[in-house]
Scaffold this motif. Sequence first.
Motif, PDB file in Angstrom:
ATOM      1  N   GLU A 135       0.748  -1.255   0.093  1.00  0.00           N
ATOM      2  CA  GLU A 135       0.184  -0.115   0.102  1.00  0.00           C
ATOM      3  C   GLU A 135       0.973   0.905  -0.272  1.00  0.00           C
ATOM      4  OE1 GLU A 135      -2.148   2.346   3.066  1.00  0.00           O
ATOM      5  OE2 GLU A 135      -3.236   0.049   3.619  1.00  0.00           O
ATOM      6  N   TYR A 136       0.515   2.571  -0.620  1.00  0.00           N
ATOM      7  CA  TYR A 136       1.089   3.111  -0.853  1.00  0.00           C
ATOM      8  C   TYR A 136       0.570   4.324  -0.847  1.00  0.00           C
ATOM      9  CZ  TYR A 136       0.498   4.588  -5.632  1.00  0.00           C
ATOM     10  OH  TYR A 136      -0.249   4.527  -6.739  1.00  0.00           O
ATOM     11  N   ASP A 137      -0.937   4.621  -0.779  1.00  0.00           N
ATOM     12  CA  ASP A 137      -1.825   5.649  -0.321  1.00  0.00           C
ATOM     13  C   ASP A 137      -2.971   5.006  -0.628  1.00  0.00           C
ATOM     14  OD1 ASP A 137      -2.664   8.023  -0.733  1.00  0.00           O
ATOM     15  OD2 ASP A 137      -3.300   8.090  -2.431  1.00  0.00           O
ATOM     16  N   TYR A 139      -7.359   6.383   0.068  1.00  0.00           N
ATOM     17  CA  TYR A 139      -8.169   7.812  -0.639  1.00  0.00           C
ATOM     18  C   TYR A 139      -9.459   7.136  -0.022  1.00  0.00           C
ATOM     19  CZ  TYR A 139      -7.982   5.242  -4.458  1.00  0.00           C
ATOM     20  OH  TYR A 139      -8.752   4.051  -5.528  1.00  0.00           O
ATOM     21  N   HIS A 149      -4.349   2.199  -2.469  1.00  0.00           N
ATOM     22  CA  HIS A 149      -3.200   2.406  -4.092  1.00  0.00           C
ATOM     23  C   HIS A 149      -2.076   1.713  -3.737  1.00  0.00           C
ATOM     24  CE1 HIS A 149      -4.485   6.277  -6.243  1.00  0.00           C
ATOM     25  NE2 HIS A 149      -4.927   5.627  -6.909  1.00  0.00           N
TER      26      HIS A 149
END
Length: 166
Positions: A135-137, A139, A149
């Motif tokens: 996972e890097y973001d 929302y 993301h």
Amino acid sequence: MAQNYRIEIATIDDLPELMSLQKRAFKPVADKVGWSDIPQMVDTLDASIDAFGEDTILKMLSDDNRIIGSVRGNVKDGSLYIGRLMVDPEYQGRGLGRMLQRKLESMFQFSREWLCSYVKDVDTYRFYQRDGFVEYDVYEVGNGVMAAHMEKISKISHPQVIAYSK
């Protein structure tokens, strides 16, 4: 009796059957995340026709030529986007999603892969984590539903090894 599955590039004529599969495959996801109007459930055939050609779309066919799985993707700036990986619920748990993903990956050169996954859809989220995605973001997609993301950096560039004839 063993099943034989074929993976082929989808055509615009496949879109109605792909839309039907999408509704079946993403209904349990919508239930898990608690939002019946996730984008995959409210997509229209007209929108899919308008967007056709933006991605490479693969379809997986059963012995009786029904579409039982699909994935789409494209490469931009060296990154492979993987979208709408789906398998008919009655065929899930047989490794078919991973087969579709691998076939798509084998078609392109890229150094990074990325995708979106609903955080509350734990099975799908873990499916990608097991494959090395992180996972890097995070929302909000809408209605309080969170998506992540996720990305995976490739150790090698994947050569284009598949040739298709029409």
